[in-house]
Design a protein around this motif. Structure first.
Motif, short mmCIF file in Angstrom:
data_model
loop_
_atom_site.label_atom_id
_atom_site.label_comp_id
_atom_site.label_asym_id
_atom_site.label_seq_id
_atom_site.Cartn_x
_atom_site.Cartn_y
_atom_site.Cartn_z
N SER A 159 0.86 -1.18 0.00
CA SER A 159 0.00 0.00 0.00
C SER A 159 0.90 1.23 0.00
N ALA A 160 0.30 2.36 -0.31
CA ALA A 160 1.08 3.59 -0.41
C ALA A 160 1.75 3.93 0.91
N PRO A 161 3.03 4.28 0.87
CA PRO A 161 3.69 4.71 2.10
C PRO A 161 3.16 6.07 2.55
N HIS A 162 3.57 6.49 3.72
CA HIS A 162 3.09 7.75 4.30
C HIS A 162 3.36 8.94 3.37
N ARG A 163 4.54 8.96 2.78
CA ARG A 163 4.90 10.08 1.89
C ARG A 163 5.04 9.57 0.46
N VAL A 164 4.25 10.14 -0.44
CA VAL A 164 4.37 9.83 -1.86
C VAL A 164 4.47 11.14 -2.63
N ASP A 165 5.15 11.09 -3.75
CA ASP A 165 5.20 12.23 -4.67
C ASP A 165 4.11 12.03 -5.71
N HIS A 166 3.72 13.12 -6.34
CA HIS A 166 2.67 13.06 -7.36
C HIS A 166 3.16 13.75 -8.62
N LEU A 167 2.75 13.20 -9.74
CA LEU A 167 2.98 13.83 -11.03
C LEU A 167 1.63 13.85 -11.74
N HIS A 168 1.28 14.98 -12.31
CA HIS A 168 0.02 15.10 -13.04
C HIS A 168 0.33 15.76 -14.38
N ARG A 169 -0.11 15.12 -15.44
CA ARG A 169 0.05 15.67 -16.78
C ARG A 169 -1.24 15.45 -17.55
N ASP A 170 -1.56 16.37 -18.44
CA ASP A 170 -2.64 16.11 -19.37
C ASP A 170 -2.31 16.75 -20.70
N ILE A 171 -2.84 16.14 -21.74
CA ILE A 171 -2.61 16.60 -23.10
C ILE A 171 -3.87 16.29 -23.90
N VAL A 172 -4.20 17.15 -24.84
CA VAL A 172 -5.30 16.87 -25.75
C VAL A 172 -4.71 16.39 -27.06
N VAL A 173 -5.17 15.22 -27.50
CA VAL A 173 -4.74 14.68 -28.79
C VAL A 173 -5.90 14.78 -29.77
N SER A 174 -5.57 14.93 -31.04
CA SER A 174 -6.61 15.13 -32.05
C SER A 174 -7.07 13.80 -32.63
N ALA A 175 -7.65 12.98 -31.75
CA ALA A 175 -8.21 11.69 -32.15
C ALA A 175 -9.42 11.44 -31.27
#
Length: 182
Positions: free
Chosen positions: A33-49
Motif C-alpha cells: 500500500s502507499a507509504p506515508h509520503r508519496v510524490d505526485h505527477l500530473h500531466r494532461d494533453i489533448v490529442v486530435s483523435a
C-alpha cells in the motif's frame, strides 16, 4: 555460491534457510500500500483523435514501447498480444543508468473508454500507481496521467527520481503529439 540458477539462485544459510538473497522479486517488491509520503505527477494533453481511437491505442500494451524514452531501453517480456483486464500482470524490463531492472505491474482498474490504473508490484520504485484517464473534448481526447510514486531510499534518491519521472513524462507527451499529430 554458484548453482545452475546463477547468482539469483543464491541462498542464505544459517538463520534464514531458503531465503533467496539476490532474487529481484524479493529485493524489488513494491510496498503493498502507499507509504506515508508519496510524490505526485500530473500531466494532461489533448490529442486530435476520438476517444475510442485514443483509448484503443492505450489498450494495446505494445504501444507502451512507443511512449517510453529510448534511454530506458524498455522491453515488454509478457508474450503478445496482451488482453487488458483487472488483475492482469505485465512483465517488463528497463535499464536504469545501465542496470537491467525487472518491472512487473498489475492492472487494478479497467474501465474501457474511461480509465485504467496500473500499479507496480516489482520494480524500481517503493510505490508506483499510475491512473490513465480519458475524456472526450472538442477536437479530440484529453489524456490525463496521474502518478503516485515513492522512490526507494527516498532520502537519497528523491531528487534524481523526481527529475527522471518528469523527463519520462515529457517524452511521453512529445510522443503522443507526434503519434496523434496534436
Amino acid at each position: 555460491m554458484r548453482s545452475s540458477q546463477g547468482i539469483s539462485g543464491a541462498r542464505a544459510g544459517g538463520i534464514f534457510p531458503g531465503l533467496r538473497v539476490f532474487d529481484p522479486a524479493v529485493l524489488l517488491a513494491a510496498d503493498p500500500s502507499a507509504p506515508h509520503r508519496v510524490d505526485h505527477l500530473h500531466r494532461d494533453i489533448v490529442v486530435s483523435a476520438p476517444l475510442s481511437e485514443t483509448f484503443g491505442f492505450f489498450a494495446n500494451a505494445a504501444n507502451l514501447q512507443r511512449l517510453t524514452p529510448p534511454w530506458l531501453d524498455f522491453s515488454i517480456l509478457t508474450p503478445m498480444p496482451i488482453r487488458m483486464l483487472v488483475g492482469l500482470e505485465i512483465a517488463y524490463r528497463i535499464r536504469l543508468y545501465g542496470m537491467p531492472i525487472p518491472w512487473r505491474s498489475r492492472i487494478d482498474v479497467w474501465e474501457p473508454g474511461v480509465r485504467f490504473v496500473d500499479r507496480q508490484i516489482v520494480g524500481p520504485y517503493r510505490w508506483w500507481r499510475h491512473e490513465h484517464r480519458f475524456e472526450a473534448v472538442a477536437g479530440g481526447t484529453r489524456v490525463i496521467d496521474h502518478v503516485e510514486y515513492a522512490p526507494r531510499v527516498g532520502w537519497l534518491s528523491a531528487g534524481f527520481v523526481r527529475r527522471d519521472v518528469g523527463r519520462i513524462f515529457d517524452y511521453r507527451g512529445d510522443a503522443l503529439r507526434r503519434i496523434f499529430q496534436a
